[in-house]
Scaffold this active site. Structure first.
Site, PDB file in Angstrom:
ATOM      1  N   HIS A 162       0.845  -1.212   0.000  1.00 18.52           N
ATOM      2  CA  HIS A 162       0.000   0.000   0.000  1.00 18.52           C
ATOM      3  C   HIS A 162       0.874   1.255   0.000  1.00 18.52           C
ATOM      4  CE1 HIS A 162      -3.397  -2.671   1.163  1.00 18.52           C
ATOM      5  NE2 HIS A 162      -2.439  -3.280   1.845  1.00 18.52           N
ATOM      6  N   SER A 283      15.994  20.946 -16.586  1.00 20.17           N
ATOM      7  CA  SER A 283      14.816  21.772 -16.870  1.00 20.17           C
ATOM      8  C   SER A 283      15.269  23.033 -17.583  1.00 20.17           C
ATOM      9  CB  SER A 283      14.110  22.122 -15.557  1.00 20.17           C
ATOM     10  OG  SER A 283      13.350  23.307 -15.705  1.00 20.17           O
ATOM     11  N   LYS A 289      17.144  21.153 -11.510  1.00 22.85           N
ATOM     12  CA  LYS A 289      16.425  19.908 -11.765  1.00 22.85           C
ATOM     13  C   LYS A 289      17.288  18.800 -12.374  1.00 22.85           C
ATOM     14  CE  LYS A 289      12.727  19.017 -11.102  1.00 22.85           C
ATOM     15  NZ  LYS A 289      11.500  19.301 -11.862  1.00 22.85           N
ATOM     16  N   GLU A 296      10.202   7.858 -16.925  1.00 28.69           N
ATOM     17  CA  GLU A 296       8.839   8.350 -17.171  1.00 28.69           C
ATOM     18  C   GLU A 296       8.358   7.933 -18.561  1.00 28.69           C
ATOM     19  OE1 GLU A 296       8.359  12.555 -15.360  1.00 28.69           O
ATOM     20  OE2 GLU A 296      10.499  12.229 -15.566  1.00 28.69           O
TER      21      GLU A 296
END
Ligand code: ARG
Length: 462
Positions: A162, A283, A289, A296
């Site tokens: 969970h 970024s 970043k 992804e």
């Protein structure tokens, strides 16, 4: 008789030409061009079979085979199809006619065959090769995961259920949890390859070839395991595409899960891993970043593979038996999912190879409450039932929570006061002790993990 303006494989029965609008929707050369090596190979085998069946002379067969060699060389050198080439079969046939300079043998190759059995055969040959390539890439990723696991056998981290901290495990155990799904994916790929290894060639358009082609020697020449038993079935059967797409879609889901674990673990909130420069992007606005784009994209790719599977199953669901043009789109789905897998697998492998694990952060995330089960197990060994142990430890967890302390801050006295079977249970609160208890096969105990590593290496070598 007027010669055809374009090299079309059909058209005699039409007075007018097709609408450009039909051409636009019908033309598949943009997708199926990559079948050409298989189309050439099966055409050479077909010429040999026609000669064996007495349909072509040996000389005609040799002309065709040599002509197709020249066609292959020309396409390999970059010969582009023209706007008039409807599909790869038309393109290869046109180049064969050019290669043979109008010799009648070129016009005899298509005897007794149809693009229906031709495309089904070429796509199966392509799929067999693709299964091997995807399998090799999946094996490479497994090898990277296993190599990283070897170095992290003694690093402890939380295992989650969970997405809540559950119990301590070896970091190697977590890494290996992503190796076994890939082992199953590879078995499914092998099964898909077996499914693809039945030869439709000889089925003609739908009723079987009217010429005595020896299908058994064709099968041997092309390396198929079996020949199809029913020509109607053979020209419409795309089970092998659906099976391959299912294997790829499920593998996509597995890669997405691995990616999602790593994306989370690489966030500042977890801080378990750091992404290397080779697989991070920056970024355009925020100079600080470091983004795990490859992961992804792997997660996103899983959606596309699933879409490819659903598109294929949706197509099959609506069809009557025999060949239908809807089937032309099988290749779009198949090529897309295979291309994706061959991009995603190496990118994920590269990302994993470059990860830096922060073992101190991993260990610090293992909190005493995660050993609550070990306390209960200790009580069971002392004679309590698991049910009463669960209740007693639950009460301790609540007490610690109320006091705002960790479970191991309560002290031995408080623990025994809760239940006498908690005497001597402090040792059970150590994460190392928790892991050491779990030497069951498939568990996270050090010896079990070592055995698992050996099994994983064996599975990869298979
Ligand atoms: N390009 C077609 C395909 O991929 C080849 C088969 C064409 N057959 C036909 N009856 N028009 O399915």
């Amino acid at each position: 008789m007027t010669p055809p303006a374009t090299h079309k494989l059909w058209g005699g029965r039409f007075a007018g030409g097709p609408s450009p609008l039909l051409d636009a929707i019908n033309r598949s050369i943009g997708v199926d061009l990559r079948l050409w090596p298989h189309d050439v190979r099966l055409s050479q085998a077909w010429a040999a079979a026609l000669a064996e069946g007495g349909v072509l002379t040996a000389e005609e067969r040799d002309q065709i085979v040599a002509g197709l060699d020249r066609v292959a060389a020309r396409i390999a050198a970059g010969e582009p199809p023209t706007a008039a080439d409807e599909d790869v079969h038309t393109f290869v046939d046109r180049l064969l006619h050019e290669a043979l300079g109008g010799a009648p043998a070129a016009g005899k190759l298509h005897t007794g065959r149809s693009r229906n059995d031709q495309v089904a055969t070429a796509t199966r040959l392509w799929a067999l090769e693709a299964c091997r390539e995807v399998d090799a890439a999946a094996r490479d990723l497994q090898a990277v995961l296993v190599a990283r696991a070897e170095g992290l056998r003694h690093a402890l981290m939380p295992a989650y259920t969970h997405l809540q901290r559950a119990q301590p495990v070896s970091a190697a155990h977590w890494l290996l949890s992503h190796v076994w799904p890939l082992a199953r994916d590879r078995r499914r790929l092998a099964a898909a390859a077996r499914g693809a290894s039945t030869m439709p060639l000889g089925s003609g358009a739908v009723a079987g070839s009217a010429f005595p082609v020896p299908r058994e020697s064709l099968r041997r020449a092309l390396g198929f395991d079996a020949v199809s038993e029913n020509s109607i079935d053979a020209v419409g059967d795309r089970d092998f595409v659906a099976e391959f797409l299912f294997a790829l879609a499920l593998m996509g889901a597995h890669l997405s899960r691995l990616a999602e674990d790593l994306i989370l673990f690489g966030s500042s909130e977890f801080g378990f891993v750091r992404f290397g420069d080779g697989f991070s992007t920056g970024s355009s606005m925020m100079p600080q970043k470091r983004n795990p784009d490859a992961l992804e994209l792997a997660r996103g790719a899983a959606a596309r593979s699933l879409g490819d599977l659903v598109a294929m199953l949706g197509t099959l669901k609506g069809l009557p038996s025999g060949y239908n043009k809807d089937l032309q789109d099988d290749k779009r789905a198949l090529f897309d999912a295979v291309d994706l897998a061959l991009l995603v697998l190496p990118a994920v492998a590269g990302t994993v190879a470059e990860l830096t694990f922060d073992e101190a952060r991993l260990r610090a995330a293992v909190t005493p409450a995660m050993m609550a089960t070990d306390l209960a197990d200790h009580m069971v060994r002392g004679g309590a039932t698991f049910r009463e142990a669960h209740a007693a430890v639950g009460a301790l967890v609540r007490a610690a929570e109320e006091q705002g302390v960790e479970l191991d801050d309560l002290g031995a006295e408080r623990m025994v006061a809760e239940h006498p079977a908690l005497a001597g249970a402090e040792g059970a609160l150590a994460a190392e002790a928790s892991v050491a208890q779990r030497e069951v096969r498939g568990g996270t105990g050090p010896k079990a993990v070592l055995l698992q590593l050996e099994e994983a290496k064996r599975a990869i070598a298979e």
